[in-house]
Design a protein around this motif. Structure first.
Motif, short mmCIF file in Angstrom:
data_model
loop_
_atom_site.label_atom_id
_atom_site.label_comp_id
_atom_site.label_asym_id
_atom_site.label_seq_id
_atom_site.Cartn_x
_atom_site.Cartn_y
_atom_site.Cartn_z
N ASP A 126 -7.51 4.08 3.48
CA ASP A 126 -6.48 3.05 3.35
C ASP A 126 -6.43 2.47 1.95
O ASP A 126 -7.39 2.52 1.19
CB ASP A 126 -6.72 1.94 4.38
N THR A 127 -5.29 1.93 1.61
CA THR A 127 -5.02 1.43 0.27
C THR A 127 -5.96 0.28 -0.11
O THR A 127 -6.32 0.14 -1.28
CB THR A 127 -3.56 0.99 0.16
N VAL A 128 -6.37 -0.53 0.86
CA VAL A 128 -7.22 -1.68 0.56
C VAL A 128 -8.52 -1.23 -0.09
O VAL A 128 -8.88 -1.69 -1.17
CB VAL A 128 -7.49 -2.51 1.84
N ARG A 129 -9.22 -0.30 0.55
CA ARG A 129 -10.50 0.15 -0.01
C ARG A 129 -10.30 0.95 -1.29
O ARG A 129 -11.10 0.86 -2.21
CB ARG A 129 -11.28 0.97 1.02
N PHE A 130 -9.23 1.69 -1.34
CA PHE A 130 -8.94 2.50 -2.52
C PHE A 130 -8.66 1.61 -3.73
O PHE A 130 -9.15 1.85 -4.82
CB PHE A 130 -7.75 3.41 -2.20
N ARG A 182 -9.66 -1.42 -4.18
CA ARG A 182 -10.86 -2.15 -4.55
C ARG A 182 -11.61 -1.43 -5.67
O ARG A 182 -12.13 -2.05 -6.60
CB ARG A 182 -11.76 -2.35 -3.33
N ALA A 183 -11.64 -0.10 -5.60
CA ALA A 183 -12.32 0.68 -6.65
C ALA A 183 -11.62 0.50 -7.99
O ALA A 183 -12.27 0.40 -9.03
CB ALA A 183 -12.35 2.15 -6.26
N ILE A 184 -10.30 0.44 -7.97
CA ILE A 184 -9.55 0.24 -9.21
C ILE A 184 -9.80 -1.17 -9.74
O ILE A 184 -9.96 -1.36 -10.95
CB ILE A 184 -8.06 0.52 -8.98
N LYS A 185 -9.88 -2.13 -8.85
CA LYS A 185 -10.16 -3.51 -9.26
C LYS A 185 -11.49 -3.59 -10.00
O LYS A 185 -11.62 -4.29 -11.00
CB LYS A 185 -10.17 -4.43 -8.04
N GLU A 186 -12.47 -2.84 -9.50
CA GLU A 186 -13.79 -2.84 -10.14
C GLU A 186 -13.75 -2.14 -11.51
O GLU A 186 -14.52 -2.47 -12.39
CB GLU A 186 -14.82 -2.14 -9.24
N ALA A 187 -12.83 -1.18 -11.66
CA ALA A 187 -12.80 -0.37 -12.88
C ALA A 187 -11.91 -0.96 -13.97
O ALA A 187 -12.10 -0.65 -15.15
CB ALA A 187 -12.30 1.04 -12.55
N VAL A 188 -10.96 -1.81 -13.61
CA VAL A 188 -9.97 -2.30 -14.57
C VAL A 188 -10.22 -3.79 -14.83
O VAL A 188 -10.19 -4.59 -13.89
CB VAL A 188 -8.53 -2.09 -14.05
N ILE A 238 0.03 -2.90 -12.67
CA ILE A 238 1.18 -3.23 -11.82
C ILE A 238 2.47 -2.77 -12.49
O ILE A 238 3.37 -2.23 -11.82
CB ILE A 238 1.21 -4.73 -11.50
N GLU A 239 2.57 -2.94 -13.78
CA GLU A 239 3.75 -2.46 -14.50
C GLU A 239 3.89 -0.94 -14.36
O GLU A 239 4.99 -0.43 -14.13
CB GLU A 239 3.65 -2.86 -15.98
N ALA A 240 2.78 -0.23 -14.45
CA ALA A 240 2.81 1.23 -14.28
C ALA A 240 3.27 1.59 -12.86
O ALA A 240 4.05 2.53 -12.67
CB ALA A 240 1.44 1.82 -14.57
N LEU A 241 2.79 0.84 -11.88
CA LEU A 241 3.21 1.10 -10.50
C LEU A 241 4.71 0.87 -10.33
O LEU A 241 5.39 1.65 -9.67
CB LEU A 241 2.42 0.22 -9.53
N TRP A 242 5.22 -0.20 -10.95
CA TRP A 242 6.66 -0.47 -10.88
C TRP A 242 7.44 0.64 -11.59
O TRP A 242 8.52 1.03 -11.15
CB TRP A 242 7.01 -1.83 -11.47
N LEU A 269 4.16 -1.86 -0.98
CA LEU A 269 2.89 -1.34 -1.46
C LEU A 269 2.51 -1.92 -2.81
O LEU A 269 1.36 -2.31 -3.03
CB LEU A 269 2.91 0.19 -1.50
N VAL A 270 3.47 -2.01 -3.72
CA VAL A 270 3.17 -2.59 -5.04
C VAL A 270 2.76 -4.06 -4.87
O VAL A 270 1.80 -4.51 -5.51
CB VAL A 270 4.35 -2.44 -6.02
N ARG A 271 3.44 -4.79 -4.01
CA ARG A 271 3.07 -6.20 -3.79
C ARG A 271 1.66 -6.31 -3.20
O ARG A 271 0.89 -7.19 -3.58
CB ARG A 271 4.10 -6.89 -2.90
N LEU A 272 1.32 -5.43 -2.25
CA LEU A 272 -0.01 -5.43 -1.66
C LEU A 272 -1.07 -5.14 -2.72
O LEU A 272 -2.08 -5.85 -2.81
CB LEU A 272 -0.08 -4.38 -0.54
N VAL A 273 -0.83 -4.12 -3.51
CA VAL A 273 -1.81 -3.75 -4.56
C VAL A 273 -1.95 -4.88 -5.57
O VAL A 273 -3.06 -5.21 -5.98
CB VAL A 273 -1.41 -2.42 -5.23
N ALA A 274 -0.84 -5.49 -5.96
CA ALA A 274 -0.90 -6.61 -6.91
C ALA A 274 -1.78 -7.71 -6.37
O ALA A 274 -2.65 -8.24 -7.07
CB ALA A 274 0.51 -7.13 -7.20
N SER A 275 -1.57 -8.05 -5.12
CA SER A 275 -2.38 -9.10 -4.49
C SER A 275 -3.86 -8.73 -4.49
O SER A 275 -4.72 -9.54 -4.81
CB SER A 275 -1.88 -9.33 -3.06
N MET A 276 -4.17 -7.48 -4.14
CA MET A 276 -5.56 -7.04 -4.09
C MET A 276 -6.20 -6.99 -5.47
O MET A 276 -7.41 -7.13 -5.59
CB MET A 276 -5.67 -5.69 -3.40
#
Length: 146
Positions: A79-83, A85-91, A100-104, A120-127
């Motif tokens: 799921d996107t939540v756990r996935f 999280r790894a990006i949050k740790e790396a960036v 987020i700009e790249a996702l848009w 999905l972009v809104r969810l990822v931004a929040s996470m």
């Protein structure tokens, strides 16, 4: 192929990602956004390649190889939540609005604003800890540059 990578990024306390792993994870997230509306258009693939080339300073063959790996990883990823999280740790936090700009850029590359890509972009931004306002401003910057 990606089993150990997925196991590591979805662990309760994931280790920070190496540079090549964070580029793979971010590219897979770009692919996930592109696929979230049920269509994976050539324009979205081209935009992913453009974003990845610029962000990671890769050659065309390196970019295409990374996207191919990311497509496979995205299909196998949990799921996107756990996935995410790894990006949050790396960036670092200060670079997350750029993510987020790249996702848009990818979400809007097919000329349509789809509700599934939007969500999905809104969810990822929040996470990632990016506010709704900052995400909206990122989207507006992308829309102006299109």
């Amino acid at each position: 192929m990606f089993g150990s990578f997925l196991t590591r990024i979805t662990a309760a306390q994931p280790d920070p990602l190496a540079a090549n792993e964070s580029s793979l994870a971010l590219t897979a997230l770009l692919v996930r956004v592109a696929r979230s509306d049920g269509a994976y258009a050539a324009s979205e693939k081209a935009r992913i390649d453009q974003v990845v080339t610029a962000r990671f300073n890769l050659s065309d063959p390196e970019t295409k190889a990374l996207r191919a790996e990311a497509e496979t990883l995205e299909a196998e990823a949990p799921d996107t939540v756990r996935f995410t999280r790894a990006i949050k740790e790396a960036v670092p936090f200060e670079d997350r609005v750029g993510v987020i700009e790249a996702l848009w850029q990818v979400a809007l590359s097919d000329g349509e604003r789809d509700q599934f890509e939007d969500a999905l972009v809104r969810l990822v931004a929040s996470m990632l800890g990016v506010s709704d306002r900052d995400s909206a401003l990122a989207r507006q910057r992308v829309e102006r540059s299109e």
